[in-house]
Design a protein around this motif. Sequence first.
Motif, short mmCIF file in Angstrom:
data_model
loop_
_atom_site.label_atom_id
_atom_site.label_comp_id
_atom_site.label_asym_id
_atom_site.label_seq_id
_atom_site.Cartn_x
_atom_site.Cartn_y
_atom_site.Cartn_z
N PHE A 362 0.84 -1.20 0.00
CA PHE A 362 0.00 0.00 0.00
C PHE A 362 0.87 1.26 0.00
CE2 PHE A 362 -2.03 3.27 2.72
CZ PHE A 362 -3.17 3.53 1.98
N VAL A 363 1.87 1.28 0.87
CA VAL A 363 2.75 2.44 0.98
C VAL A 363 3.58 2.61 -0.30
CG1 VAL A 363 4.65 3.49 2.24
CG2 VAL A 363 2.84 2.30 3.49
N ARG A 364 4.14 1.53 -0.79
CA ARG A 364 4.97 1.61 -2.00
C ARG A 364 4.17 2.12 -3.19
NH1 ARG A 364 9.67 -2.32 -2.72
NH2 ARG A 364 8.84 -2.46 -4.81
N ASP A 365 2.93 1.66 -3.31
CA ASP A 365 2.12 2.10 -4.44
C ASP A 365 1.85 3.60 -4.37
OD1 ASP A 365 0.18 1.37 -6.74
OD2 ASP A 365 -1.08 2.50 -5.35
N ILE A 366 1.58 4.11 -3.17
CA ILE A 366 1.34 5.54 -3.04
C ILE A 366 2.61 6.33 -3.34
CG2 ILE A 366 0.78 7.37 -1.39
CD1 ILE A 366 -1.10 5.35 -0.05
N VAL A 367 3.72 5.88 -2.79
CA VAL A 367 4.99 6.58 -2.98
C VAL A 367 5.35 6.69 -4.46
CG1 VAL A 367 7.48 6.32 -2.66
CG2 VAL A 367 5.93 6.11 -0.70
N THR A 368 5.13 5.61 -5.21
CA THR A 368 5.55 5.61 -6.61
C THR A 368 4.49 6.16 -7.55
OG1 THR A 368 4.82 3.30 -6.79
CG2 THR A 368 7.16 3.70 -6.35
N ASN A 369 3.27 6.33 -7.07
CA ASN A 369 2.20 6.74 -7.98
C ASN A 369 1.44 7.98 -7.56
OD1 ASN A 369 2.07 4.52 -10.08
ND2 ASN A 369 1.90 3.29 -8.21
N ILE A 370 1.74 8.55 -6.41
CA ILE A 370 0.96 9.68 -5.93
C ILE A 370 1.04 10.87 -6.88
CG2 ILE A 370 2.84 10.55 -4.47
CD1 ILE A 370 -0.93 10.78 -3.72
N GLU A 371 2.20 11.14 -7.44
CA GLU A 371 2.32 12.28 -8.35
C GLU A 371 1.47 12.06 -9.60
OE1 GLU A 371 5.76 15.19 -10.23
OE2 GLU A 371 6.32 13.25 -9.38
N ALA A 372 1.49 10.82 -10.11
CA ALA A 372 0.67 10.51 -11.27
C ALA A 372 -0.81 10.52 -10.91
CB ALA A 372 1.05 9.16 -11.85
N ASP A 373 -1.14 10.02 -9.72
CA ASP A 373 -2.55 9.99 -9.30
C ASP A 373 -3.12 11.39 -9.16
OD1 ASP A 373 -2.47 7.27 -9.28
OD2 ASP A 373 -2.31 7.06 -7.11
N LEU A 374 -2.29 12.35 -8.78
CA LEU A 374 -2.75 13.72 -8.62
C LEU A 374 -2.76 14.48 -9.94
CD1 LEU A 374 -0.83 14.64 -5.34
CD2 LEU A 374 -3.26 14.11 -5.58
N GLY A 375 -2.20 13.88 -10.99
CA GLY A 375 -2.14 14.51 -12.29
C GLY A 375 -3.03 13.82 -13.29
N PRO A 376 -2.79 14.08 -14.58
CA PRO A 376 -3.62 13.48 -15.62
C PRO A 376 -3.32 12.00 -15.81
CG PRO A 376 -1.85 14.74 -16.61
CD PRO A 376 -1.79 15.00 -15.13
N LYS A 377 -4.29 11.27 -16.32
CA LYS A 377 -4.08 9.86 -16.64
C LYS A 377 -3.24 9.73 -17.89
CE LYS A 377 -7.45 6.98 -16.12
NZ LYS A 377 -8.75 6.29 -16.26
N LEU A 378 -2.64 8.58 -18.04
CA LEU A 378 -1.85 8.31 -19.23
C LEU A 378 -2.74 8.48 -20.46
CD1 LEU A 378 1.02 7.35 -20.01
CD2 LEU A 378 0.08 5.03 -20.13
N GLY A 379 -2.28 9.27 -21.41
CA GLY A 379 -3.07 9.52 -22.61
C GLY A 379 -3.98 10.72 -22.47
N VAL A 380 -3.92 11.38 -21.32
CA VAL A 380 -4.76 12.54 -21.10
C VAL A 380 -3.88 13.76 -20.97
CG1 VAL A 380 -6.39 13.62 -19.54
CG2 VAL A 380 -6.56 11.18 -20.01
N GLY A 381 -4.27 14.84 -21.63
CA GLY A 381 -3.48 16.06 -21.56
C GLY A 381 -3.91 16.91 -20.40
N ASP A 382 -3.76 18.22 -20.55
CA ASP A 382 -4.10 19.14 -19.47
C ASP A 382 -5.59 19.46 -19.44
OD1 ASP A 382 -1.45 19.33 -18.70
OD2 ASP A 382 -1.06 20.93 -20.14
N GLY A 383 -6.35 18.93 -20.39
CA GLY A 383 -7.77 19.23 -20.46
C GLY A 383 -8.11 19.96 -21.75
#
Length: 470
Positions: A362-383
């Motif tokens: 759980f901790v490792r997943d958040i550490v490695t993915n939190i920046e991506a989770d707070l940003g756009p999804k893969l294949g998605v731009g800024d809107g």
Amino acid sequence: MSNTADRPWPDNLRPGLKVTRDAIVVVPGIMGSELFDAETGKTLWGLRKSAWYVRAWGRGDGLEALALTDDELSGKIGRVRAGDLLRFPAIVPILSGIEPYTKLSKALSQVVSHPDAVLGFGYDWRLPVAFNARLLAKAAADHLEKWRLRSGFEDAQLLLVAHSMGGLLCQAIPEDSGLEDVTRAVVTLGTPFGGAAKAALLLNSGLGAPLPAGRLRRLVATMPGIHALLPSYRCVDDGADARRLTPADVGAIGGSPQLAADAFATRDAARPLVNHRALIGVRQPTLSALTIDSGVVTAQPYTFVPEPDGELARRANGLLHKVHGEGDGTVPRDSARPDSGAPMPLAQQHGQLARSPEAIDFVRDIVTNIEADLGPKLGVGDGIGLSAPDFAVPGTPWIVDVTGVIGRAKYSITDLDARKVIVRQRLRRVGDGYAVSVVLPSPGLYRLSVAGGGFSPVTRLVLAIGPQDS
């Protein structure tokens, strides 16, 4: 046919392991740091051999040095020095076993750019949460500054990973520390945001411990850290109603009213955690309520049920509705639940929440993915951005500019009077964006809709007005 590559990747094309550029601070729970005599270097807490705990909790040998002195209670700190995070299992009567943090620290060192990015914040857990929170703020800020200089990652931020009382320290970090502005996220594991009924039991009687009750009470009654764990939720069962524990109650059961008042004040002043992710222990029988009779505390294996309006639920006969208390065996589920956001539940005991494979994943997943989770999804731009006028002349072409679309993009025009789509086609790319020439056929109100890249369509209303209508 295998989906894996049989040939090695060339060095310049080899996929990299997913790691974070941020700095991490691991904040342990109560009794989760080694303690040493600052003058002699003697280990006071965190010894490897279990025989010490047998002697300590059986006969009281070695515990005197852990009690806070009058000087320490008055703010003269320095007699005891905090060391590393706990490296060997430890046990405390009533509060139960405490597992070492070596597995968690090792796992985190594998998902950072360099092991130096991980700091274990050892602290004197006997002392007040507010005091240790100030030390944490300075240590975390210094760690981030050193990591930025060493790594060259000037945009690196902080990730705080806290177990048990460590989460209370994170909540109490002073606002003027500036740490909130450089913190990416805070992960808590079994933090007792609302306290734990067991702390009151520990202050009162020490029942369940082989150590003579009076000696145990005198030891923990001096510790602000123990008072910081006292429950602040409605836990005292008075028969007809349930209420919160008060500083006067704490004094009557053997604790310090002043230390309790200070602890409750610190909790009341706690601030929301940045991008908080919480793991909570569930499915373990947990003492959650208290009855107090002539200064004697009895911890109860049940809790109460709040109604949507905050009042406690009652049965048809008017008595409080009680349900079995569950949590991680030490912290009740409701106490570990954050004020906002859904926690991640794990059927596990409190001391194991920072060590079990599921918790570490759980901790490792958040550490490695939190920046991506707070940003756009893969294949998605800024809107999607849409530039179009509010008014147009019928029969006269005009250009719609669209930005932020990735992949296929299309637009449509709906005649709102006729309630039908009159145009539907793909956009054509122009430079970094898309553009389309639009002609509205007659006066009226139209809806222009653009979709693409996984977003919901962006729409805009356009009114077509002829020169004679204006």
